[in-house]
Design an enzyme around this catalytic site. Structure first.
Site, PDB file in Angstrom:
ATOM      1  N   CYS A  91       0.812  -1.220   0.000  1.00 28.67           N
ATOM      2  CA  CYS A  91       0.000   0.000   0.000  1.00 28.67           C
ATOM      3  C   CYS A  91       0.844   1.269   0.000  1.00 28.67           C
ATOM      4  O   CYS A  91       0.351   2.334  -0.370  1.00 28.67           O
ATOM      5  CB  CYS A  91      -0.940   0.015   1.197  1.00 28.67           C
ATOM      6  SG  CYS A  91      -2.221  -1.259   1.124  1.00 28.67           S
ATOM      7  N   GLN A 152      -5.159  -8.947   6.156  1.00 26.75           N
ATOM      8  CA  GLN A 152      -5.202  -7.636   6.788  1.00 26.75           C
ATOM      9  C   GLN A 152      -6.466  -7.412   7.611  1.00 26.75           C
ATOM     10  O   GLN A 152      -6.427  -6.711   8.624  1.00 26.75           O
ATOM     11  CB  GLN A 152      -5.077  -6.546   5.714  1.00 26.75           C
ATOM     12  CG  GLN A 152      -3.708  -6.511   5.072  1.00 26.75           C
ATOM     13  CD  GLN A 152      -3.517  -5.304   4.182  1.00 26.75           C
ATOM     14  OE1 GLN A 152      -4.158  -4.282   4.337  1.00 26.75           O
ATOM     15  NE2 GLN A 152      -2.615  -5.425   3.224  1.00 26.75           N
ATOM     16  N   SER A 242     -11.516   0.843   4.486  1.00 26.52           N
ATOM     17  CA  SER A 242     -11.464   1.539   3.197  1.00 26.52           C
ATOM     18  C   SER A 242     -12.153   0.702   2.123  1.00 26.52           C
ATOM     19  O   SER A 242     -12.142  -0.529   2.174  1.00 26.52           O
ATOM     20  CB  SER A 242     -10.015   1.821   2.798  1.00 26.52           C
ATOM     21  OG  SER A 242      -9.259   0.624   2.759  1.00 26.52           O
ATOM     22  N   HIS A 343      -9.102   4.163  -1.289  1.00 28.11           N
ATOM     23  CA  HIS A 343      -7.739   3.636  -1.152  1.00 28.11           C
ATOM     24  C   HIS A 343      -7.401   2.769  -2.363  1.00 28.11           C
ATOM     25  O   HIS A 343      -7.374   1.539  -2.271  1.00 28.11           O
ATOM     26  CB  HIS A 343      -7.643   2.834   0.144  1.00 28.11           C
ATOM     27  CG  HIS A 343      -6.316   2.218   0.428  1.00 28.11           C
ATOM     28  ND1 HIS A 343      -5.126   2.672  -0.109  1.00 28.11           N
ATOM     29  CD2 HIS A 343      -5.987   1.143   1.214  1.00 28.11           C
ATOM     30  CE1 HIS A 343      -4.130   1.922   0.326  1.00 28.11           C
ATOM     31  NE2 HIS A 343      -4.629   0.979   1.125  1.00 28.11           N
ATOM     32  N   CYS A 373       0.334   2.324   6.641  1.00 29.94           N
ATOM     33  CA  CYS A 373       0.657   0.926   6.907  1.00 29.94           C
ATOM     34  C   CYS A 373       0.693   0.138   5.601  1.00 29.94           C
ATOM     35  O   CYS A 373       0.046   0.510   4.619  1.00 29.94           O
ATOM     36  CB  CYS A 373      -0.364   0.315   7.861  1.00 29.94           C
ATOM     37  SG  CYS A 373      -2.064   0.374   7.256  1.00 29.94           S
TER      38      CYS A 373
END
Length: 387
Positions: A91, A152, A242, A343, A373
């Protein structure tokens, strides 16, 4: 050391994922190409001056394969002599591209560079670069982490539990992200940074409320994980995480001396950089040590930072960071964050910097800190000084 400065920064509006988004019909190379064209046109610079274009993309497969940044440079009509490369720090890919561009300028390897990023999560779904039946981790990593790492969403759940963040806290944070983003659009605060007039970020929901979000079901519940992590009480939903997005962003970086030679106005200079690793099981907590590290390297304290951009991959990521750093949320993501704006993985680092630059200018701030992150327990942090 030579100063690396930002002269221009621009982004697309961020589109919803399929089937309702307006950008999923655009090839990601074209999304990035149009953004690159807008960047150099706004700056009034000949693209032949650019020494390198560094682009961030997370899922480098399908329509985003084969060094898509070079494809976009050629599609944008830049001279064939302008090189390009595509990087992957998950990311944080386009934030890493910013670091490479700025550090290249500081070292003298570049005079002018563009850092950018793109992700079409509609056309190239997250995870599609992992081939069926493949093992991207290998046996040696399995030996080190015999219980296995997790996705995640589970990491976000673990953070919420370990920092004792309630569902109400997460949903309230998400609502505030939407409120700020909607207010920023209403007040015209995004107009300068978004390249395509007449379009807006498509996942901002001005009408959302804690009551609406409270009705959403947990998105990551899994019986096997529930047995492994009994402390999780399943708070992460589509409303406090997101969304899936498409979009691109780009930042023009050069030496301060080069800007003077070209008659261009530097708008900010790069002040400090950091990249850190942290527990890959929690995965999303490295922004905490990254913030501490970049402040230490920059000779700054938290009070010196006027505005923060902290990527809202999940609400507990930012709230745990705030709990550990003591940062004032009134100065964090002042125009909303990724929960509302979106995102698009590889584009987000450059998008955050674009928003941070414009917000610093509009509010008269001096220092801005950006951190995000990244999968695998990584994080980048960057401090810029408005000029």
């Amino acid at each position: 050391m030579r100063d690396a400065v930002i002269v221009e920064a621009v982004r697309t509006p961020l589109g919803k994922g399929r089937p309702n988004g307006s950008l999923h019909g655009d090839h990601p190379a074209d999304l990035l190409a149009r953004t690159l064209k807008s960047l150099v046109e706004r700056a009034g610079i000949d693209p032949a001056e650019v020494d390198d274009v560094i682009g961030g993309v997370v899922t480098q497969a399908g329509d985003q394969a084969l060094n898509i940044t070079r494809t976009a440079v050629l599609a944008a009509g830049f001279p064939e002599t302008v090189p390009a490369m595509t990087v992957d720090r998950q990311c944080g890919s386009s934030q890493q591209a910013l670091h490479i561009a700025a550090q290249g300028v500081q070292s003298g390897a570049y005079d002018v560079a563009i850092a950018c990023g793109v992700e079409s999560m509609s056309r190239v779904p997250m995870g599609s670069s992992v081939l069926p039946g493949s093992d991207p981790f290998g046996p040696m990593l399995a030996e080190r982490y015999p219980d296995g790492l997790v996705g995640q969403g589970i990491s976000a759940e673990l953070i919420a539990s370990r920092w004792d963040l309630g569902r109400e806290d997460l949903d309230a944070f998400a609502c505030e992200s939407h409120r700020r983003a909607a207010e920023a659009w209403k007040n015209g605060e995004f107009d300068r940074e978004v390249a395509w007039t007449g379009q807006r970020d498509e996942t901002v929901r001005p009408g959302t409320s804690p009551e609406i979000l409270a009705g959403l079901k947990p998105a990551y519940y899994d019986e096997r994980m529930a047995a492994r992590f009994p402390e999780i009480d399943w708070k992460i939903t589509a409303g406090n995480a997101s969304p899936v997005n498409d979009g691109a962003a780009a930042v023009l970086v050069m030496g301060a001396d080069v800007a003077a030679r070209l008659g261009l106005r530097p708008r900010a200079r790069f002040h400090a950089f950091a990249v850190t690793g942290d527990d890959p099981l929690l995965m999303l907590t490295a922004i905490i040590p990254a913030t501490e590290k970049v402040l230490r390297r920059g000779g700054l304290t938290l009070d010196d930072i006027d505005l923060f951009e902290v990527n809202e991959a999940f609400a507990p990521v930012v709230l745990a960071w705030r709990r550990e750093t003591g940062a004032d949320l009134a100065r964090v993501n002042v125009r909303g964050g990724a929960i509302a704006i979106g995102h698009p993985l590889g584009a987000s680092g450059a998008r955050l910097m674009t928003t941070l630059l414009h917000a610093l200018e509009d509010r008269g701030g001096r220092f801005g800190l950006q951190t995000m992150c990244e999968a695998g327990g990584l994080a980048n942090a960057t401090v810029v000084e408005r000029l």
